[in-house]
Design a protein around this motif. Structure first.
Motif, short mmCIF file in Angstrom:
data_model
loop_
_atom_site.label_atom_id
_atom_site.label_comp_id
_atom_site.label_asym_id
_atom_site.label_seq_id
_atom_site.Cartn_x
_atom_site.Cartn_y
_atom_site.Cartn_z
N PHE A 10 0.82 -1.21 0.00
CA PHE A 10 0.00 0.00 0.00
C PHE A 10 0.86 1.26 0.00
CE2 PHE A 10 -3.36 -2.91 1.28
CZ PHE A 10 -4.41 -2.43 0.51
N ALA A 11 1.99 1.23 0.69
CA ALA A 11 2.88 2.39 0.67
C ALA A 11 3.44 2.62 -0.73
CB ALA A 11 4.02 2.21 1.68
N ALA A 12 3.76 1.55 -1.43
CA ALA A 12 4.23 1.68 -2.80
C ALA A 12 3.09 2.11 -3.73
CB ALA A 12 4.83 0.37 -3.28
N TYR A 28 -2.79 6.33 5.95
CA TYR A 28 -3.46 6.48 7.25
C TYR A 28 -4.96 6.24 7.12
CZ TYR A 28 -5.28 8.66 11.48
OH TYR A 28 -5.95 8.90 12.64
N LEU A 29 -5.56 6.80 6.09
CA LEU A 29 -6.99 6.61 5.86
C LEU A 29 -7.31 5.14 5.57
CD1 LEU A 29 -9.74 8.01 5.58
CD2 LEU A 29 -9.24 8.27 3.17
N THR A 30 -6.49 4.50 4.77
CA THR A 30 -6.68 3.09 4.45
C THR A 30 -6.59 2.22 5.71
OG1 THR A 30 -5.76 3.40 2.25
CG2 THR A 30 -5.82 1.14 3.08
N ILE A 31 -5.56 2.43 6.51
CA ILE A 31 -5.38 1.66 7.73
C ILE A 31 -6.50 1.93 8.72
CG2 ILE A 31 -3.89 1.42 9.77
CD1 ILE A 31 -1.50 1.55 7.87
N LEU A 37 -13.28 -1.52 10.04
CA LEU A 37 -13.98 -2.66 9.46
C LEU A 37 -13.71 -3.93 10.25
CD1 LEU A 37 -15.73 -3.82 7.14
CD2 LEU A 37 -13.58 -4.21 5.91
N VAL A 38 -12.45 -4.19 10.58
CA VAL A 38 -12.09 -5.38 11.35
C VAL A 38 -12.72 -5.32 12.74
CG1 VAL A 38 -10.15 -6.58 12.45
CG2 VAL A 38 -10.00 -5.90 10.05
N TYR A 39 -12.72 -4.15 13.36
CA TYR A 39 -13.34 -4.00 14.67
C TYR A 39 -14.84 -4.30 14.59
CZ TYR A 39 -15.39 -1.85 18.77
OH TYR A 39 -16.13 -1.62 19.89
N LYS A 40 -15.51 -3.71 13.60
CA LYS A 40 -16.95 -3.92 13.47
C LYS A 40 -17.29 -5.38 13.17
CE LYS A 40 -19.88 -1.12 13.15
NZ LYS A 40 -20.87 -0.67 14.12
N LEU A 41 -16.50 -6.04 12.34
CA LEU A 41 -16.78 -7.42 11.97
C LEU A 41 -16.47 -8.41 13.09
CD1 LEU A 41 -15.46 -7.55 8.31
CD2 LEU A 41 -17.83 -7.74 9.06
N GLY A 78 -2.15 -6.96 6.32
CA GLY A 78 -2.63 -7.84 7.38
C GLY A 78 -4.08 -7.53 7.75
N LEU A 79 -4.43 -6.26 7.75
CA LEU A 79 -5.81 -5.87 8.03
C LEU A 79 -6.75 -6.33 6.92
CD1 LEU A 79 -5.21 -2.31 9.48
CD2 LEU A 79 -6.16 -4.26 10.72
N VAL A 80 -6.29 -6.31 5.69
CA VAL A 80 -7.11 -6.81 4.58
C VAL A 80 -7.37 -8.31 4.76
CG1 VAL A 80 -7.10 -7.31 2.10
CG2 VAL A 80 -6.43 -5.06 2.91
N VAL A 81 -6.33 -9.05 5.11
CA VAL A 81 -6.49 -10.49 5.33
C VAL A 81 -7.44 -10.75 6.50
CG1 VAL A 81 -5.26 -12.59 6.02
CG2 VAL A 81 -4.27 -11.10 4.30
N ALA A 82 -7.28 -10.01 7.60
CA ALA A 82 -8.16 -10.17 8.75
C ALA A 82 -9.61 -9.86 8.38
CB ALA A 82 -7.70 -9.28 9.90
N ALA A 83 -9.81 -8.81 7.60
CA ALA A 83 -11.17 -8.45 7.18
C ALA A 83 -11.77 -9.54 6.30
CB ALA A 83 -11.16 -7.10 6.44
#
Length: 104
Positions: A10-12, A28-31, A37-41, A78-83
């Motif tokens: 994502f940084a690249a 920052y917005l993406t994270i 999303l991960v918290y809500k799910l 990692g957050l994408v995978v968790a989501a």
């Protein structure tokens, strides 16, 4: 050593090395959005409005640290995978409950 080769995906993608101000804000917005999303799910329960505001405030503040780490480490990935895992879990849980309702 070329720093662009060490950036996370994502940084690249947001070209943090070429345009650091806009790239870091987008990272920052993406994270932050992925963390919410991960918290809500996975973890959110119905809470009073004051407690919910406090939780989201600390979540947003904590994302600043994750953003700093996310330039070179795969935090957003990692957050994408968790989501994705939590979305699959919720879908299967809903399907299982629907099948139980139909059977019972």
């Amino acid at each position: 050593m070329d720093i662009s080769q060490r950036l996370s995906f994502f940084a690249a993608l947001y070209r943090v090395d070429e345009n650091p101000e806009l790239g870091m804000w987008m990272l920052y917005l993406t994270i932050t959005l992925l963390s919410i999303l991960v918290y809500k799910l996975g973890f959110a329960k119905t809470l009073p409005i004051g407690k919910s505001v406090l939780i989201y405030l600390f979540l947003i503040l904590g994302c600043t640290v994750l953003t700093a780490l996310g330039v070179f480490l795969p935090m957003a990935e990692g957050l994408v995978v968790a989501a994705l895992i939590l979305i699959i879990y919720k879908m299967r849980l809903r399907l299982h409950k629907k099948q139980e309702m139909d059977a019972g």
